[in-house]
Scaffold this motif. Structure first.
Motif, PDB file in Angstrom:
ATOM      1  N   ARG A 116      -1.118 -18.389 -45.130  1.00 53.28           N
ATOM      2  CA  ARG A 116      -1.103 -16.941 -45.359  1.00 53.28           C
ATOM      3  C   ARG A 116      -1.759 -16.212 -44.189  1.00 53.28           C
ATOM      4  N   HIS A 117      -2.870 -16.740 -43.706  1.00 53.48           N
ATOM      5  CA  HIS A 117      -3.546 -16.132 -42.553  1.00 53.48           C
ATOM      6  C   HIS A 117      -2.635 -16.174 -41.316  1.00 53.48           C
ATOM      7  N   THR A 118      -2.005 -17.313 -41.084  1.00 53.06           N
ATOM      8  CA  THR A 118      -1.106 -17.457 -39.940  1.00 53.06           C
ATOM      9  C   THR A 118       0.087 -16.513 -40.065  1.00 53.06           C
ATOM     10  N   ALA A 119       0.616 -16.369 -41.275  1.00 51.83           N
ATOM     11  CA  ALA A 119       1.746 -15.463 -41.494  1.00 51.83           C
ATOM     12  C   ALA A 119       1.353 -14.017 -41.204  1.00 51.83           C
ATOM     13  N   ARG A 120       0.157 -13.620 -41.620  1.00 46.36           N
ATOM     14  CA  ARG A 120      -0.305 -12.253 -41.351  1.00 46.36           C
ATOM     15  C   ARG A 120      -0.418 -11.996 -39.851  1.00 46.36           C
ATOM     16  N   GLU A 121      -0.994 -12.974 -39.141  1.00 49.71           N
ATOM     17  CA  GLU A 121      -1.148 -12.807 -37.689  1.00 49.71           C
ATOM     18  C   GLU A 121       0.213 -12.781 -36.990  1.00 49.71           C
ATOM     19  N   ALA A 122       1.139 -13.621 -37.418  1.00 46.24           N
ATOM     20  CA  ALA A 122       2.477 -13.631 -36.818  1.00 46.24           C
ATOM     21  C   ALA A 122       3.185 -12.308 -37.079  1.00 46.24           C
ATOM     22  N   TYR A 123       3.067 -11.777 -38.286  1.00 46.27           N
ATOM     23  CA  TYR A 123       3.672 -10.483 -38.610  1.00 46.27           C
ATOM     24  C   TYR A 123       3.072  -9.390 -37.740  1.00 46.27           C
ATOM     25  N   ARG A 124       1.758  -9.432 -37.601  1.00 48.43           N
ATOM     26  CA  ARG A 124       1.058  -8.416 -36.802  1.00 48.43           C
ATOM     27  C   ARG A 124       1.537  -8.437 -35.350  1.00 48.43           C
ATOM     28  N   LYS A 125       1.743  -9.633 -34.804  1.00 48.70           N
ATOM     29  CA  LYS A 125       2.177  -9.740 -33.408  1.00 48.70           C
ATOM     30  C   LYS A 125       3.635  -9.356 -33.226  1.00 48.70           C
ATOM     31  N   THR A 126       4.495  -9.717 -34.164  1.00 45.78           N
ATOM     32  CA  THR A 126       5.918  -9.413 -34.003  1.00 45.78           C
ATOM     33  C   THR A 126       6.248  -7.970 -34.373  1.00 45.78           C
ATOM     34  N   ALA A 127       5.662  -7.458 -35.446  1.00 48.08           N
ATOM     35  CA  ALA A 127       5.981  -6.100 -35.892  1.00 48.08           C
ATOM     36  C   ALA A 127       5.098  -5.048 -35.220  1.00 48.08           C
ATOM     37  N   GLY A 128       3.978  -5.470 -34.682  1.00 49.02           N
ATOM     38  CA  GLY A 128       3.075  -4.515 -34.052  1.00 49.02           C
ATOM     39  C   GLY A 128       2.160  -3.810 -35.027  1.00 49.02           C
ATOM     40  N   THR A 129       2.318  -4.076 -36.314  1.00 52.80           N
ATOM     41  CA  THR A 129       1.454  -3.493 -37.344  1.00 52.80           C
ATOM     42  C   THR A 129       1.038  -4.582 -38.314  1.00 52.80           C
ATOM     43  N   ALA A 130       0.063  -4.266 -39.120  1.00 56.90           N
ATOM     44  CA  ALA A 130      -0.366  -5.210 -40.154  1.00 56.90           C
ATOM     45  C   ALA A 130       0.706  -5.279 -41.240  1.00 56.90           C
ATOM     46  N   PRO A 131       0.809  -6.406 -41.920  1.00 59.71           N
ATOM     47  CA  PRO A 131       1.770  -6.488 -43.024  1.00 59.71           C
ATOM     48  C   PRO A 131       1.378  -5.522 -44.139  1.00 59.71           C
ATOM     49  N   PRO A 132       2.328  -5.115 -44.951  1.00 56.60           N
ATOM     50  CA  PRO A 132       2.007  -4.162 -46.019  1.00 56.60           C
ATOM     51  C   PRO A 132       0.998  -4.761 -47.003  1.00 56.60           C
ATOM     52  N   GLU A 133      -0.071  -4.018 -47.266  1.00 58.95           N
ATOM     53  CA  GLU A 133      -1.087  -4.468 -48.227  1.00 58.95           C
ATOM     54  C   GLU A 133      -0.511  -4.496 -49.640  1.00 58.95           C
ATOM     55  N   ASN A 134       0.229  -3.442 -49.960  1.00 63.37           N
ATOM     56  CA  ASN A 134       0.841  -3.333 -51.274  1.00 63.37           C
ATOM     57  C   ASN A 134       2.298  -2.930 -51.075  1.00 63.37           C
ATOM     58  N   PRO A 135       3.212  -3.898 -51.131  1.00 63.08           N
ATOM     59  CA  PRO A 135       4.621  -3.569 -50.893  1.00 63.08           C
ATOM     60  C   PRO A 135       5.204  -2.577 -51.895  1.00 63.08           C
ATOM     61  N   GLY A 136       4.542  -2.358 -53.014  1.00 59.91           N
ATOM     62  CA  GLY A 136       5.045  -1.435 -54.022  1.00 59.91           C
ATOM     63  C   GLY A 136       4.702   0.024 -53.765  1.00 59.91           C
ATOM     64  N   ARG A 137       3.881   0.287 -52.758  1.00 63.00           N
ATOM     65  CA  ARG A 137       3.519   1.672 -52.459  1.00 63.00           C
ATOM     66  C   ARG A 137       4.709   2.447 -51.914  1.00 63.00           C
ATOM     67  N   ARG A 138       4.699   3.737 -52.172  1.00 64.86           N
ATOM     68  CA  ARG A 138       5.823   4.593 -51.755  1.00 64.86           C
ATOM     69  C   ARG A 138       5.945   4.718 -50.246  1.00 64.86           C
ATOM     70  N   ASP A 139       4.835   4.598 -49.518  1.00 65.55           N
ATOM     71  CA  ASP A 139       4.915   4.760 -48.071  1.00 65.55           C
ATOM     72  C   ASP A 139       5.340   3.478 -47.354  1.00 65.55           C
ATOM     73  N   THR A 140       5.570   2.396 -48.092  1.00 64.77           N
ATOM     74  CA  THR A 140       6.070   1.149 -47.508  1.00 64.77           C
ATOM     75  C   THR A 140       7.589   1.146 -47.602  1.00 64.77           C
ATOM     76  N   ARG A 141       8.234   0.936 -46.453  1.00 64.76           N
ATOM     77  CA  ARG A 141       9.699   0.895 -46.462  1.00 64.76           C
ATOM     78  C   ARG A 141      10.179  -0.392 -47.126  1.00 64.76           C
ATOM     79  N   TRP A 142      11.356  -0.300 -47.741  1.00 65.95           N
ATOM     80  CA  TRP A 142      11.933  -1.455 -48.422  1.00 65.95           C
ATOM     81  C   TRP A 142      12.085  -2.639 -47.468  1.00 65.95           C
TER      82      TRP A 142
END
Length: 92
Positions: free
Chosen positions: A23-49
């Motif tokens: 999980r830690h490695t996945a978060r870091e990989a997402y951060r490096k590829t997307a340029g942002t942190a992964p969504p904390e809560n994917p159900g929030r309205r400000d998170t894109r589908w």
């Protein structure tokens, strides 16, 4: 019975460790590829589908693989421990 419980705990510890590390490695990989942190809560309205689904699929698949690997390694360690104990009984 105590030995079986010990090896069960070794197996569960391996699974937990593998899951946390993945999980830690996945978060870091997402951060490096997307340029942002992964969504904390994917159900929030400000998170894109797209972001929510991508993170859910990627993290779920990686953690699932890590759990399988952890279970396999834990079971293999248990079998090796049981084989070693059986050999000692035969020799002694």
């Amino acid at each position: 019975m105590k030995t079986r419980m010990f090896w069960s705990m070794v197996g569960y510890t391996a699974v937990l460790g593998a899951s946390l590390l993945t999980r830690h490695t996945a978060r870091e990989a997402y951060r490096k590829t997307a340029g942002t942190a992964p969504p904390e809560n994917p159900g929030r309205r400000d998170t894109r589908w797209r972001e929510a689904l991508a993170w859910g699929v990627a993290s779920g698949a990686l953690v699932g693989v890590a759990r399988v690997v952890g279970h396999r390694l834990g079971d293999e360690a248990r079998r090796r421990g049981e084989r070693g104990r059986a050999r000692k009984r035969l020799k002694g």
